[in-house]
Scaffold this active site. Structure first.
Site, PDB file in Angstrom:
ATOM      1  N   CYS A 224       0.814  -1.206   0.000  1.00 31.02           N
ATOM      2  CA  CYS A 224       0.000   0.000   0.000  1.00 31.02           C
ATOM      3  C   CYS A 224       0.857   1.270   0.000  1.00 31.02           C
ATOM      4  CB  CYS A 224      -0.860   0.025   1.249  1.00 31.02           C
ATOM      5  SG  CYS A 224      -1.784  -1.474   1.513  1.00 31.02           S
TER       6      CYS A 224
ATOM      7  N   ARG B 220       4.814   0.086  -6.191  1.00 29.67           N
ATOM      8  CA  ARG B 220       4.838  -0.715  -4.964  1.00 29.67           C
ATOM      9  C   ARG B 220       3.867  -1.891  -5.044  1.00 29.67           C
ATOM     10  NH1 ARG B 220       6.655   2.632  -0.309  1.00 29.67           N
ATOM     11  NH2 ARG B 220       5.378   1.373   1.047  1.00 29.67           N
TER      12      ARG B 220
ATOM     13  N   TRP C 118      -3.093  -2.744  -1.343  1.00 32.89           N
ATOM     14  CA  TRP C 118      -2.697  -4.106  -1.685  1.00 32.89           C
ATOM     15  C   TRP C 118      -3.399  -4.990  -0.657  1.00 32.89           C
ATOM     16  CZ3 TRP C 118       0.173  -8.258   0.381  1.00 32.89           C
ATOM     17  CH2 TRP C 118       0.670  -9.177  -0.551  1.00 32.89           C
TER      18      TRP C 118
ATOM     19  N   ASN D 139      -1.649   2.015   5.958  1.00 32.36           N
ATOM     20  CA  ASN D 139      -0.775   0.921   5.518  1.00 32.36           C
ATOM     21  C   ASN D 139      -0.467   0.086   6.747  1.00 32.36           C
ATOM     22  OD1 ASN D 139      -0.644   2.201   3.075  1.00 32.36           O
ATOM     23  ND2 ASN D 139       1.515   2.762   3.217  1.00 32.36           N
ATOM     24  N   GLY D 140      -0.386  -1.237   6.553  1.00 31.17           N
ATOM     25  CA  GLY D 140      -0.038  -2.102   7.686  1.00 31.17           C
ATOM     26  C   GLY D 140      -1.198  -3.017   8.039  1.00 31.17           C
TER      27      GLY D 140
ATOM     28  N   GLU E 253      18.312 -17.134  -8.136  1.00 36.15           N
ATOM     29  CA  GLU E 253      17.885 -15.781  -8.480  1.00 36.15           C
ATOM     30  C   GLU E 253      17.282 -15.755  -9.889  1.00 36.15           C
ATOM     31  OE1 GLU E 253      17.223 -13.234  -6.928  1.00 36.15           O
ATOM     32  OE2 GLU E 253      17.337 -11.576  -8.314  1.00 36.15           O
TER      33      GLU E 253
ATOM     34  N   LYS F 135      13.473 -14.627 -10.715  1.00 37.02           N
ATOM     35  CA  LYS F 135      13.149 -13.564 -11.682  1.00 37.02           C
ATOM     36  C   LYS F 135      12.139 -14.082 -12.696  1.00 37.02           C
ATOM     37  CE  LYS F 135      14.235 -10.837 -10.010  1.00 37.02           C
ATOM     38  NZ  LYS F 135      15.018 -10.612  -8.833  1.00 37.02           N
TER      39      LYS F 135
ATOM     40  N   GLU G  59       8.588 -14.691 -11.150  1.00 36.59           N
ATOM     41  CA  GLU G  59       7.803 -13.544 -10.682  1.00 36.59           C
ATOM     42  C   GLU G  59       7.294 -12.656 -11.809  1.00 36.59           C
ATOM     43  OE1 GLU G  59       9.563 -10.801  -7.791  1.00 36.59           O
ATOM     44  OE2 GLU G  59      11.509 -11.017  -8.702  1.00 36.59           O
TER      45      GLU G  59
ATOM     46  N   HIS H 263      19.105 -36.730  -7.800  1.00 36.52           N
ATOM     47  CA  HIS H 263      18.445 -37.147  -6.557  1.00 36.52           C
ATOM     48  C   HIS H 263      16.955 -36.823  -6.591  1.00 36.52           C
ATOM     49  CE1 HIS H 263      22.288 -38.181  -4.811  1.00 36.52           C
ATOM     50  NE2 HIS H 263      22.765 -37.017  -5.230  1.00 36.52           N
TER      51      HIS H 263
ATOM     52  N   LYS I   9       6.245  -4.299  -4.221  1.00 35.00           N
ATOM     53  CA  LYS I   9       7.669  -3.970  -4.216  1.00 35.00           C
ATOM     54  C   LYS I   9       8.265  -4.115  -2.827  1.00 35.00           C
ATOM     55  CE  LYS I   9      11.598  -2.664  -5.722  1.00 35.00           C
ATOM     56  NZ  LYS I   9      12.366  -3.732  -6.370  1.00 35.00           N
TER      57      LYS I   9
END
Ligand code: AGP
Length: 608
Positions: free
Chosen positions: A2, A27, A72, A97-98, A481, A485, A488, A504, A603
């Site tokens: 948010c 964000r 969000w 926010n939160g 990584e 990438k 996402e 394995h 973000k």
């Protein structure tokens, strides 16, 4: 996550609020809204679309005081009724926010008092709480302070009242919030980039602060309600640094900014003849001489950089190192060693899990703390004893790119400084490493020249649903990584394995529909890796190999080899990251996904 923007001015604040929200879009959000005070009334517009849709919906709204929000979803689905601002009795409006953890209990109490809830959010309790105190005659400031005393959880909030046309109240605890100070106008925002068009003067609120903002005044009170002075800073952020410029996406811009970002991060060191602990803070020399091990705590991409660093720290500095996912560590019962240096790594410096892990470590008796972070004044920086600022500049794309490579640069410096202090680095080796670091930005630039070839390679992924990334040793975290990438931003299911683990289990997945991407630097594990790749080829898997020059690997049927310009020794993970970033980017373009704002992601993850 948010975002919050608020303004009180002598001019119409709606364009300021909308522009601020646009800046915060990166964000991640699923709805947006704003409210202004106009002739003793609250006028609100909300939308589940993009900020551009909110702009259309607020065309008829004007006012000199307002608050705005991108949401969000956490409590309640993304919908207009759940979008902020939330109101109580057409008198109080709140953005938040939160997460309020005790909202159910508060909701029951407020319902019993006659309040009717119109959303499924935790935020709405704040609006009704403030209203309950305000209607009894408390000032807006006191009504907010009394409400905050009842909240358990994390918040950054903005509050306005319909009958109070020149006053904005805000507060923070666990979520970032700052004041922007202008001339005859003042602002609040969760992120400075939202305010760049209107001011560069910023006051960062501290944990528990509440502020009262008017057109030409502001007052800050600490958690105990005592008036306090908070220093004003001039933000170094520039408009250019948050504009797209010639690029199609922020992610591509940020991939291309890496040579400069690395040069900036390494500037102080590369211009000097030797490495000193002071680059990590005044108390670094004292701390470093007392430690016997390292514990790295981070999430996502930042965690991957920690995994690379473990290899450096153990091999070069000879110091034991553990790397833990912050969200696990914070709840795990662990045995603390007070001689451990706890290193938190975070682009934003506000990631809730990493912050909680840092506080958990401190509560467990860890005194030596170092933050490696891209945002000065962030919570993680402020709460750590030592600090190293990566100078990547603002990272807007949700997929972290330049933050990762600059974190690696910072962690490599940490390794060298500790190696030197522990007598593991000769002066000749130190000079060689400094030489390699000075060369790093141009080495990264050379890898960026593979762009066109990688964009062609990406076409082969357009119809794939899964991908496997392989690496060994220092480059296994780079495989992780690369997979992160790809998943996402392209939504292709991607997994990374240390190549030796293939037989394995994961080898069972390999067939012609499973592309296998291998990170193949010219290091001591190359021959072992080549055998692992044979195992893939023998099962019909199509291979995409990012190999260094001199690896004597050639493209052939089912094997595409991309030659990297050079082998960078210990710094090789930084170079090998670049093609995987580009690959993910071009595959996402093929798939037509929203590269900079991938679905469901934010973000900066400021809630648990
Ligand atoms: C990376 O591409 C991600 N978007 C994500 O994993 C990120 O690295 C993670 O959320 C940690 O963020 P931080 O570095 O700001 O703490």
């Amino acid at each position: 996550m948010c975002g919050i923007v608020g303004a009180v001015a002598k001019r119409n604040v709606v364009p300021i609020l909308l522009q601020g929200l646009q800046r915060l879009e990166y964000r991640g959000y699923d709805s947006a809204g704003l409210v202004v005070v106009n002739q003793a009334k609250l006028e609100r517009a909300r939308s589940t679309g993009r900020v551009v849709e909110l702009t259309q919906r607020s065309a008829a709204i004007t006012g000199h005081l307002g608050i705005a929000h991108t949401r969000w979803a956490t409590h309640g689905v993304p919908s207009e009724r759940n979008a902020h601002p939330h109101m109580s009795d057409e008198l109080i409006a709140v953005v938040h926010n939160g997460i309020i953890e005790n909202y159910e209990e508060l909701r029951t109490d407020l319902t019993a008092q006659g309040y009717v809830f119109t959303s499924d959010t935790d935020t709405e309790v704040i609006a009704h709480l403030v209203h309950s105190f305000y209607k009894k005659g408390a000032s807006l400031l006191h009504a907010t302070q009394s409400s905050l005393a009842k909240l358990i959880g994390a918040y950054a909030i903005g509050v306005v009242a319909a009958n109070n046309p020149e006053q904005l109240i805000c507060a923070r605890k666990g979520s970032p919030l700052l004041l922007g100070i202008g001339e005859n106008e003042n602002f609040i925002a969760s992120d400075m980039s939202a305010l760049l068009a209107v001011t560069k003067n910023v006051v960062y609120l501290e944990e528990g602060d509440v502020a009262e903002i008017g057109i030409d005044t502001y007052r800050v009170f600490d958690a105990q309600g005592k008036a306090v002075q908070r220093q004003m800073h001039v933000s170094e952020l520039t408009n250019d640094s948050v504009e797209l410029g010639e690029y199609r996406h922020y992610m591509l811009k940020e991939i291309y900014e890496q040579p400069q970002a690395l040069a900036n991060t390494l500037e102080a060191v590369c211009n000097s003849q030797s490495l000193v602990p002071g680059i990590f803070g005044a108390e670094a020399a004292a701390s470093f001489s007392q430690i016997d091990s390292i514990l790295i705590l981070a999430c996502g991409t930042s965690h991957n950089s920690g995994l690379v660093a473990r290899n450096w720290l153990e091999e070069i500095a000879g110091i034991p190192c553990n790397v833990e996912i912050a969200s696990e560590y914070r709840y795990r019962v662990s045995v603390a060693n007070p001689k451990t240096l706890v290193v938190t790594i975070s682009q934003s410096g506000e990631t809730a899990d990493t912050l909680a892990a840092l506080n958990h470590a401190k509560a467990n008796g860890h005194q030596h703390t170092l933050a490696i972070c891209n945002v000065p004044e962030s919570a993680i920086i402020r709460q750590s004893k030592l600090r190293f600022l990566t100078r990547a500049g603002p990272e807007i794309g949700v997929a972290s790119t330049k933050a990762f490579t600059t974190q690696l640069a910072g962690l490599f410096l940490l390794t060298l400084v500790l190696a030197k202090l522990r007598g593991k680095l000769t002066s000749k080796q130190e000079q060689q490493h400094l030489h390699d670091l000075r060369h790093l930005p141009s080495a990264v630039q050379a890898v960026l020249n593979l762009d066109t070839s990688i964009s062609k390679l990406a076409e082969k992924f357009a119809n794939k649903h899964h991908a496997l990334f392989l690496g060994r040793g220092l480059h296994y975290p780079i495989a992780l990584e690369g997979a992160l990438k790809l998943k996402e931003i392209s939504y292709i299911h991607a997994e990374a394995y240390p190549a030796g683990e293939l037989k394995h289990g994961p080898l069972a997945l390999v067939d012609k529909d499973m592309p296998v991407i291998a990170v193949a630097p010219n290091d001591t594990l190359l021959e072992k890796l080549k055998s692992n790749l044979q195992e893939v080829r023998a099962r019909g898997g199509e291979l995409f190999v990012f190999a260094d020059a001199n690896t004597r690997m050639q493209s052939s049927d089912g094997v595409s080899v991309m030659q990297m310009p050079e082998h960078a020794g210990f710094l090789s993970p930084i170079l090998h990251t670049i093609p995987l970033q580009l690959l993910a980017y071009y595959v996402a373009l093929q798939k037509g996904t929203d590269v900079d704002k991938p679905r469901n992601l934010a973000k900066s993850v400021t809630v648990e």
